[in-house]
Design an enzyme around this catalytic site. Structure first.
Site: not given
Lengths: 682, 682
Positions: A135, A310, A332, A423
């Site tokens: 394309y 961890r 977070r 896009e």
């Protein structure tokens, strides 16, 4: 506790039915089963091994992709694979390849823009891959702005041919995937010129390479554009450069579904509504939102498992604390986990929206198209930006080891980030949303009722005055309270921006512009008042899009969701998603008076409480994605938690460890140590 | 206008003396001249070519680094290069290498922790590079928490030796740069055990490889840990893994400046104050802040120049608009430009702080150390996080082309991001700052006067009550107004957090923890109330650190700054930096009542006006960094703006373009097109 005992222990604490959640995540039992089968198929085939990609040079890497694509094609060729299965198989192979463009852009372009006759000629060849297509739209000097393209297609009535030409260096086609080394054909976008007049940008089927020996045809210069971000990532794709020196194609290779050029060079509009094409844009962006939830959930799965494995600090009894137990880590990580689910559900809803729009278009009902377009554009922007940031945040949440390719996160980031610019650039898309919102607000007085995701603006007067009724932290868990806060914030921001715009002599102009890869009539977003206030307008668009995600998640909770404890977990995640946004954008909520500082503080208290509720279920909530270790591609995210022995094992595979002494020892290290450098005063 | 004419045209609009700004940026005329000379020296030597790095495989890349390091050493060896020049030369070579660890960690560790005798023995060998050393601290299972290290150093009085041993897989040394392939020696951190008792973690000089043939010595297993983020980036470094199987070293290879082990195995503290070592930490973090401004300014330079060259949309007169003219672009880019300058000046001030701390330590004055430590820890965290995010934002600001390695930005990001986790994880560091702030606030009542960057907390009562006096947008340009807003925000957040903490039964406990690579007594930040509220506390720490940066920028403006228009430009940047922060953290300012929504809106108006003032000077403001095209390493950021022809040229250098047909054509593409796949039903 040994590494391999940690995750089983975590799983034993789960408070909900994980198998039921897997069905919710997949969308249906059928979808789950197909995915599960394909994931295992790919994981079990050594040909699809991917942990070596970061160690391969460009040529090897590309050859490897060609091989894997062939194996995929062979698998598709076996009688056991349905189209749905083929799609999932490609998904789990997890490697950008020229086939993505062939199937995802070249074929749809012919389907959408070609006449019946053209489809009958070209599609069978493409389906069998007797030709491979790409394309070719963007150019070296032209990305988002399709109308700025420079390549020309000049009709020559004497020969009944178009002459495709690259008049400048900046008109070189640049970026198309699959172009550089593989494609035999391309749909090329060029400015149509007939009888000396320009008729806008249209698509043309152009053969690029010989079907005999794959050599570029005369007049065509073609190559790969070079290395991109990351080690493997998109370097498996031959994004290409292409220039035309007066290349001739027959007239019937212009895609003529909407506009036809006669043998005399006259342009004739067909009776096909142009809008039909825009459904494609809704479709493509809906898949991008679905992909966002996949990429995000993958990163979150890795970070969550490794945060449980961890340990750092806090050794009260000789054993260090699991990192996932720290509130800073939860603060977070858990909003990202919540976002993965939120994007999944809004993606599901977008699928419905696409079906709805398609049905309406077929019935010549274009009324919902602008709203659907704004909505998908905004959600594409919101989810891809958030996902790109989230992958990098997940990498940081894994500490130093996240920097190793063995963690899978660097490559995931590198392969994902282009979603923010392709896009439709994410900021340009938000400006389109803002434009639509401003138009909607400006028409409120005229009695035109806003529809779909903008329906709440019809209650703008209530929303300008309402007062948030939260008095305790728990009050934030009422759906109506949450929804109203987000609706009020968005509505008030829209109205405030509209008022600011109205202070400009020329708040907007009527210039049209064309969006992304498809012509879509929206007023140009960079004009006078709109241009000056564009940064503020983008914020209003973000507020509106966040409202959509929150409201679709709340809608989901209204559905019947089977499985012990499943709905409770989804509720927790929904409110984490919303309350975290509220905290991050507190300035919006406070400056518009939607909530008070005290209520904001209660929201934070509720958020902390929700983190505690998610904590024992965190591992199960990422297990519900049902990702194989192959798909995750991460030593840190292994299902069994056996991280450190495998990291250690993986290290020795690096080419530098092929020999004890590195290449260059004799030339550089030995002379240095032995003081035999030229000129050295050492 | 052609590409190459755009930047000269931009430069012609400059309203200040760029040469004078170059001196300001460099810090002094002398510093400018040294930098300028070294930058040109590196740029002119083909051996330091770096645009091929992303195309090299790991082995080639590493060999290339060895060669470049040798050329550096030869250059250093010539009589024309001073130590300062050598530092700048390494900087402009711009490639992580084993020599960074040798000079930056191994030598300083011996200097700082070795006795006079040890220094006399080892330093001459290290200076001459007759031995090459690295710094082996972190382990596979242990990063930030030094006290969690598992490697043991057990004293054997019979043989007067230490036995260095890795008792578990997770105790493998992991990450040390220079270890994997090059170093002959390491300073190894291990738990000291004598007479069956543990005495904490200490450093030991251990030989790793034979000086004759470079083979690992008996009992030592050693290798590279594998690929890291990015193509080139840190893959030029041999980060390594190392395990010990009862390796013996003489007693005098323990670094004994602070603690000595006698031949009977007794531990004797020396009279050297432990705090002397902490000065090093202030030094290292100060250099990290300086590096942040370098990396950030480099990314901003690329994005700014390309934003002027690139055109998209808005073709009112047939020519598209320069991207830099869009307010959305300015709103994202100019605050980053401002941050580059802000970090430069706060880095300069940190240099002074380090000198001040050092002088005090030498006079046995430890009073300012905790404040200096908190300040450098916080600024390290703030500037590295902001810089990592900013590099990626600059990449996105370049649109699709930012994704090409030729843009320089992917590699810059990949090589920079470890700064967020090394030398103290950024979130852990902020928790230390928060701890210090809470302690400072809790002592306000006792009459203890806060010092240095926390002095403003001494005026906490005023700051709790003050009202922002802004009534017009221009009022935001008063230094006192801006400073007070940031002080009030930080003070009020600190006090609110302290009040919330006091509601917990056990707001903190007395547990000690050790920070980063050096022992530093701060109360453990993960305990009860502190743990529960840690996410909120991090926000207070960020507010405090942002205040430091703003106040040091404002201080800079009080200085005499020569050069026509230079100070005006710096003023614009200072206020852009501050007002953008104010907008981003509006929730803080509004919820603490420091400013009103109306004042926030005026701040936005002022910000837009400042963008317009910076716009004509943007190119000159990045020219002032005086970066060569070699150092920038970006086709998009070229000084001459000749972007597109060079991008086109660069593409052809990719290995995939070595041949017209790609490797694998015969095996995979040809059979696919010719329908000769096995099983294919195509």
């Amino acid at each position: 506790m040994e590494g391999v005992d940690i995750l089983p222990h975590e799983r034993s604490k789960t408070q909900f039915d994980v198998d039921a959640m897997k069905i919710v995540w997949a969308g249906s039992r059928h979808a789950f089963e197909v995915s599960d089968r394909m994931a295992r198929l790919v994981a079990s085939d050594p040909a699809f091994q991917k942990d070596n990609r970061s160690r391969l040079g460009r040529k090897e890497l590309f050859k490897n992709t060609l091989e894997e694509s062939n194996i995929c094609m062979e698998t598709f060729g076996s009688c056991f694979v349905t189209e749905e299965e083929a799609g999932r198989l490609r998904f789990f192979v997890d490697e950008p390849a020229f086939t993505d463009l062939h199937w995802g852009m070249f074929v749809p372009a012919i389907k959408g823009q070609g006449t019946e006759e053209q489809q009958q000629k070209w599609l069978p060849l493409a389906y069998k891959m007797q030709i491979i297509g790409c394309y070719a739209q963007t150019e070296l000097g032209h990305g988002s702005n399709v109308q700025g393209l420079e390549t020309t297609a000049t009709f020559d009535p004497d020969k009944d041919e178009f002459v495709i030409h690259s008049p400048t260096l900046t008109s070189s086609k640049w970026w198309p995937g699959g172009l550089g080394k593989v494609s035999t054909h391309a749909v090329v976008y060029a400015r149509l010129i007939t009888n000396g007049e320009e008729h806008g940008v249209h698509g043309f089927i152009v053969q690029l390479r010989s079907l005999d020996d794959h050599m570029p045809l005369p007049g065509i210069t073609i190559g790969d554009i070079g290395m991109k971000f990351g080690n493997g990532a998109y370097n498996t794709m031959d994004n290409g450069v292409l220039t035309f020196d007066h290349v001739r194609i027959p007239r019937n290779q212009m895609l003529m579904r909407v506009l036809q050029v006669t043998s005399e060079g006259k342009c004739v509009q067909s009776n096909v509504p142009r809008q039909l094409i825009y459904g494609t844009m809704v479709f493509v962006r809906q898949t991008i939102v679905a992909d966002a939830s996949s990429a995000l959930s993958r990163a979150v799965c890795i970070a969550t498992r490794y945060s449980a494995v961890r340990r750092q600090f806090g050794s009260q009894d000789g054993v260090e604390t699991q990192v996932i137990d720290y509130k800073t880590q939860q603060n977070r990580l858990f909003p990202l986990l919540a976002s993965a689910y939120a994007f999944r559900f809004v993606g599901e809803w977008l699928k419905w929206l696409y079906t709805d729009v398609t049905q309406r278009l077929q019935a010549n009902d274009f009324s919902t198209l602008p709203e659907a377009h704004a909505c998908t554009a905004g959600l594409k922007s919101l989810t891809t930006t958030a996902t790109a940031d989230a992958i990098e945040e997940c990498r940081k949440l894994c500490g130093g080891h996240g920097y190793l390719c063995a963690s899978g996160l660097p490559e995931l980031f590198a392969v994902y980030v282009p979603a923010c610019t392709y896009e439709g650039d994410n900021v340009v898309l938000l400006l389109q949303v803002a434009r639509f919102l401003m138009k909607t607000v400006s028409q409120l007085g005229s009695g035109k009722k806003p529809i779909g995701t903008t329906a709440y603006l019809g209650r703008v007067q209530d929303l300008m005055q309402c007062r948030c009724e939260v008095q305790t932290a728990e009050d934030w868990l009422k759906p109506s309270v949450m929804l109203e806060a987000f609706e009020a914030r968005s509505a008030r921001m829209c109205v405030a921006r509209a008022q600011n715009l109205s202070k400009f002599a020329n708040p907007e102009d009527g210039q049209m512009f064309l969006d992304g890869s498809h012509a879509f009539p929206l007023i140009h977003p960079f004009a006078s008042g709109f241009a000056e206030l564009s940064a503020d307008l983008v914020e209003a668009a973000v507020a509106h899009c966040q409202l959509i995600v929150v409201s679709k998640f709340l809608d989901k909770l209204q559905q019947d969701i089977p499985g012990n404890g499943v709905k409770q977990q989804l509720q927790n995640l929904c409110y984490i998603y919303a309350l975290n946004l509220l905290h991050k954008h507190l300035g919006d909520f406070l400056s518009t008076g939607c909530i008070t500082p005290k209520q904001a503080s209660l929201a934070n208290d509720q958020l902390r409480s929700l983190y505690s509720q998610v904590r024992p279920n965190a591992i199960a909530l990422v297990d519900a994605f049902n990702y194989t270790d192959h798909y995750l591609g991460s030593v840190l995210g292994r299902y069994d938690g056996n991280v450190y022995p495998k990291l250690y094992e993986e290290a020795w595979k690096d080419p530098l460890n092929d020999s004890v002494l590195p290449d260059g020892y004799n030339e550089y290290i030995h002379p240095l140590l032995k003081q035999q450098l030229h000129n050295a005063r050492l």
